[in-house]
Design an enzyme around this catalytic site. Structure first.
Site, mmCIF file in Angstrom:
data_model
loop_
_atom_site.group_PDB
_atom_site.id
_atom_site.type_symbol
_atom_site.label_atom_id
_atom_site.label_comp_id
_atom_site.label_asym_id
_atom_site.label_seq_id
_atom_site.Cartn_x
_atom_site.Cartn_y
_atom_site.Cartn_z
ATOM 1 N N ARG A 87 -10.478 15.876 8.218
ATOM 2 C CA ARG A 87 -11.280 16.308 7.060
ATOM 3 C C ARG A 87 -12.661 16.764 7.500
ATOM 4 N NH1 ARG A 87 -10.381 10.923 3.627
ATOM 5 N NH2 ARG A 87 -8.406 10.530 4.660
ATOM 6 N N ASN A 96 0.878 -1.173 0.000
ATOM 7 C CA ASN A 96 0.000 0.000 0.000
ATOM 8 C C ASN A 96 0.911 1.218 0.000
ATOM 9 O OD1 ASN A 96 -1.756 2.055 0.527
ATOM 10 N ND2 ASN A 96 -2.681 1.109 2.339
ATOM 11 N N LYS A 98 3.069 0.890 3.288
ATOM 12 C CA LYS A 98 2.681 -0.173 4.220
ATOM 13 C C LYS A 98 2.870 -1.491 3.497
ATOM 14 C CE LYS A 98 -1.063 1.696 7.025
ATOM 15 N NZ LYS A 98 -2.499 1.703 7.182
ATOM 16 N N HIS A 156 -12.688 3.161 0.354
ATOM 17 C CA HIS A 156 -12.692 2.121 1.408
ATOM 18 C C HIS A 156 -13.450 0.869 0.940
ATOM 19 C CE1 HIS A 156 -12.497 5.506 4.695
ATOM 20 N NE2 HIS A 156 -11.269 5.060 4.430
ATOM 21 N N ASN A 207 -8.902 7.003 10.325
ATOM 22 C CA ASN A 207 -8.539 8.413 10.111
ATOM 23 C C ASN A 207 -9.445 9.007 9.053
ATOM 24 O OD1 ASN A 207 -6.444 8.959 11.990
ATOM 25 N ND2 ASN A 207 -5.195 7.488 10.851
ATOM 26 N N GLU A 210 -8.297 -5.400 5.383
ATOM 27 C CA GLU A 210 -8.123 -5.057 3.972
ATOM 28 C C GLU A 210 -6.969 -5.830 3.341
ATOM 29 O OE1 GLU A 210 -8.418 -1.018 5.542
ATOM 30 O OE2 GLU A 210 -9.195 -0.443 3.583
ATOM 31 N N LEU A 267 -14.702 3.569 10.189
ATOM 32 C CA LEU A 267 -14.295 4.769 10.916
ATOM 33 C C LEU A 267 -12.837 4.652 11.341
ATOM 34 C CD1 LEU A 267 -17.463 4.905 13.244
ATOM 35 C CD2 LEU A 267 -17.178 5.979 10.999
ATOM 36 N N ARG A 282 -2.665 -2.126 -3.310
ATOM 37 C CA ARG A 282 -3.857 -1.302 -3.076
ATOM 38 C C ARG A 282 -3.757 -0.083 -3.983
ATOM 39 N NH1 ARG A 282 -5.107 2.879 1.632
ATOM 40 N NH2 ARG A 282 -7.236 3.343 1.013
ATOM 41 N N CYS A 325 -8.952 10.160 17.901
ATOM 42 C CA CYS A 325 -10.203 9.946 18.623
ATOM 43 C C CYS A 325 -9.965 9.604 20.096
ATOM 44 C CB CYS A 325 -10.964 8.827 17.923
ATOM 45 S SG CYS A 325 -12.600 8.609 18.531
ATOM 46 N N ARG A 326 -8.901 8.849 20.373
ATOM 47 C CA ARG A 326 -8.621 8.505 21.784
ATOM 48 C C ARG A 326 -8.384 9.745 22.615
ATOM 49 N NH1 ARG A 326 -4.504 3.927 20.186
ATOM 50 N NH2 ARG A 326 -4.343 5.525 18.605
ATOM 51 N N ILE A 329 -11.630 3.429 14.911
ATOM 52 C CA ILE A 329 -12.636 3.998 15.819
ATOM 53 C C ILE A 329 -13.809 3.035 15.973
ATOM 54 C CG2 ILE A 329 -14.279 5.896 16.121
ATOM 55 C CD1 ILE A 329 -12.324 7.720 14.584
ATOM 56 N N GLY A 330 -14.290 2.522 14.848
ATOM 57 C CA GLY A 330 -15.452 1.623 14.880
ATOM 58 C C GLY A 330 -15.197 0.372 15.704
ATOM 59 N N GLU A 331 -13.962 -0.130 15.659
ATOM 60 C CA GLU A 331 -13.647 -1.366 16.376
ATOM 61 C C GLU A 331 -13.376 -1.121 17.859
ATOM 62 O OE1 GLU A 331 -10.470 -3.417 14.207
ATOM 63 O OE2 GLU A 331 -11.475 -2.815 12.356
HETATM 64 P P1 ADP Z 1 -6.337 4.389 9.253
HETATM 65 O O1 ADP Z 1 -7.554 4.996 8.652
HETATM 66 O O2 ADP Z 1 -5.131 5.248 9.113
HETATM 67 O O3 ADP Z 1 -6.128 2.931 8.889
HETATM 68 P P2 ADP Z 1 -7.230 3.358 11.826
HETATM 69 O O4 ADP Z 1 -8.301 2.521 11.205
HETATM 70 O O5 ADP Z 1 -6.126 2.660 12.528
HETATM 71 O O6 ADP Z 1 -6.625 4.418 10.832
HETATM 72 O O7 ADP Z 1 -7.976 4.336 12.885
HETATM 73 C C1 ADP Z 1 -7.304 5.341 13.559
HETATM 74 C C2 ADP Z 1 -8.293 5.984 14.541
HETATM 75 O O8 ADP Z 1 -8.744 4.994 15.482
HETATM 76 C C3 ADP Z 1 -7.677 7.117 15.369
HETATM 77 O O9 ADP Z 1 -8.555 8.224 15.433
HETATM 78 C C4 ADP Z 1 -7.560 6.473 16.741
HETATM 79 O O10 ADP Z 1 -7.636 7.435 17.781
HETATM 80 C C5 ADP Z 1 -8.779 5.576 16.757
HETATM 81 N N1 ADP Z 1 -8.680 4.587 17.834
HETATM 82 C C6 ADP Z 1 -7.815 3.570 17.966
HETATM 83 N N2 ADP Z 1 -7.996 2.936 19.172
HETATM 84 C C7 ADP Z 1 -9.015 3.600 19.805
HETATM 85 C C8 ADP Z 1 -9.671 3.449 21.070
HETATM 86 N N3 ADP Z 1 -9.333 2.500 21.936
HETATM 87 N N4 ADP Z 1 -10.671 4.317 21.372
HETATM 88 C C9 ADP Z 1 -11.032 5.283 20.496
HETATM 89 N N5 ADP Z 1 -10.445 5.480 19.304
HETATM 90 C C10 ADP Z 1 -9.459 4.659 18.953
#
Ligand code: ADP
Length: 399
Positions: free
Chosen positions: A239, A10, A17, A178, A209, A384, A207, A89, A282-283, A330-332
């Site tokens: 964004r 990627n 990556k 995505h 970045n 992915e 969800l 990718r 998000c954290r 974020i979703g996970e």
């Molecule tokens: P990318 O789109 O670059 O692949 P990721 O899918 O890894 O990114 O998502 C990154 C986002 O996930 C960041 O905003 C990060 O803060 C958030 N994130 C990761 N772990 C947690 C958590 N435990 N609680 C809340 N947000 C989280």
């Protein structure tokens, strides 16, 4: 049967990556990231058999040096013998690519031609393809497109209400991104829930970045929140997502912004970062909100409200809903965001199960709403790399 390993690349404008995936199990044999390729002190970080290493890259053309270093690493670790393909990718496949393809000269030309729609991404993807072709000339190279899954959208969903000639002559339309993630998690949801491909209504929220939501009817994407570029739709880390297009002339005419400055504002300074004035992560935002940082709380509220609103709007093309799937970093991991969003959608009949929602994190899969209520909301970790490896191994068999 011998192992079928696929090298997945990627290649972005400032990072590369990579992973070697065992196609049968999805295991990552080797994984890593070459980063800061556009800056000083580029380096490669990788993980192999549980050990993590960091190697500084030699000077020169950083992308080329990164690939050469990666190739040497793969050979030094004797991982090249089991490789059956290289999967790339590719961000933008325009209208031509509706599925993954074996790369030949005509595919390269088409990716080049689509570069005007993804000027940051497609040229970087091509760098990776060319370098991998040179290093692994004996292996089939496969392109997997972020846009391909969404090519099933109807014109009513993908056309902007602009002069039609912009579409006809310049390809201005909504493409969506995505795609590999939305395709993978929706197929998983159909399997886990025992739904039929031919009659299922799923909404997937990727969800990370970048953030996007997709409406998937009978296994096919019928609408998605990203558009011509990955800027449209939801609030994201940096964004803005949807804004009034009238903002452009306001910024340009009243505040003397250049197009470059507007682009930077909308792509790099907005979203969670812009509202919170604190972070795009998000954290960090969640932690600050817990400590009563008002703009962090506001950023979370806007993020969730816009997400819930976008999800609800997809009930129109779907005509109902069987499952809402959360995925991406974020979703996970964010039980807070999932709960806020599901609560705002409670009129659909969903009811959060606090315990399952709290427990669904760190790569877990599961339903996070009360089983007695439909539709369900669930978490499915995306993968992915495995989708790319799978497509690559399947296409390589026919070579
Ligand atoms: P990318 O789109 O670059 O692949 P990721 O899918 O890894 O990114 O998502 C990154 C986002 O996930 C960041 O905003 C990060 O803060 C958030 N994130 C990761 N772990 C947690 C958590 N435990 N609680 C809340 N947000 C989280």
């Amino acid at each position: 049967m011998s192992s079928q390993h696929v090298l997945v690349l990627n290649c972005g404008s400032s990072s590369l990556k990579f992973a070697i995936i065992d196609n049968a199990t999805g295991d990552e044999i080797l994984s890593g990231l070459a980063e800061r390729l556009a800056d000083q002190a580029p380096q490669i970080k990788y993980k192999f058999q549980g050990n993590k290493e960091i190697v500084p890259l030699n000077s020169g053309d950083a992308h080329q040096v990164a690939i050469t270093t990666l190739v040497k690493l793969i050979k030094d670790l004797s991982l090249d013998a089991d490789l059956v393909a290289v999967g790339h990718r590719v961000v933008h496949g325009g209208e031509r690519f509706t599925q993954s393809v074996i790369i030949d000269d005509s595919v390269i030309k088409a990716i080049e031609e689509t570069a005007s729609l993804a000027p940051l991404h497609n040229p970087a993807n091509l760098l990776g393809i060319r370098a991998a072709q040179a290093a692994f000339a004996h292996l089939p190279q496969i392109a997997v497109f972020d846009t391909a899954f969404h090519q099933s959208m109807d014109q009513t969903a993908y056309l902007y209400a602009l002069p039609y000639s912009l579409y006809r002559e310049h390809g201005v339309r909504r493409y969506g991104f995505h795609g590999t993630s939305h395709a993978y998690v929706s197929a998983q949801a159909i399997e886990v829930l025992g739904l039929k491909d031919t009659s299922s209504r799923i909404i997937t929220a990727h969800l990370g970045n970048g953030c996007s939501v997709t409406a998937i009817k009978d296994g096919k994407s019928v609408d998605t929140s990203m558009g011509l570029t990955p800027l449209e739709g939801l609030v994201m880390g940096t964004r803005s997502g949807d804004i009034d297009p009238g903002l452009f002339s306001f910024l340009a005419n009243q505040l003397n912004y250049s197009t470059q400055q507007i682009d930077t504002l909308l792509n790099k300074q907005s979203g969670l970062l812009g509202i919170s004035e604190l972070s795009n992560d998000c954290r960090t935002i969640e932690e600050a909100a817990q400590e009563n940082h008002p703009q962090a709380s506001l950023a979370l509220d806007i993020f969730c409200y816009r997400l819930a609103k976008q999800i609800a709007s997809f009930l129109v093309p779907l005509g109902g809903l069987d499952a809402l799937v959360f995925t991406g970093g974020i979703g996970e991991n964010s039980d807070v965001i999932r709960e806020k969003v599901v609560n705002q959608l409670s009129f659909l009949g969903m009811k959060i199960n606090t315990e399952s929602n709290l427990n669904a994190r760190f790569g877990d899969q599961g339903i996070i709403t009360d089983a007695s209520h439909t539709p369900v909301a669930m978490v499915i970790p995306t993968n992915e790399e495995w989708v790319i490896a799978n497509d690559a191994a399947t296409l390589a068999k026919g070579v």
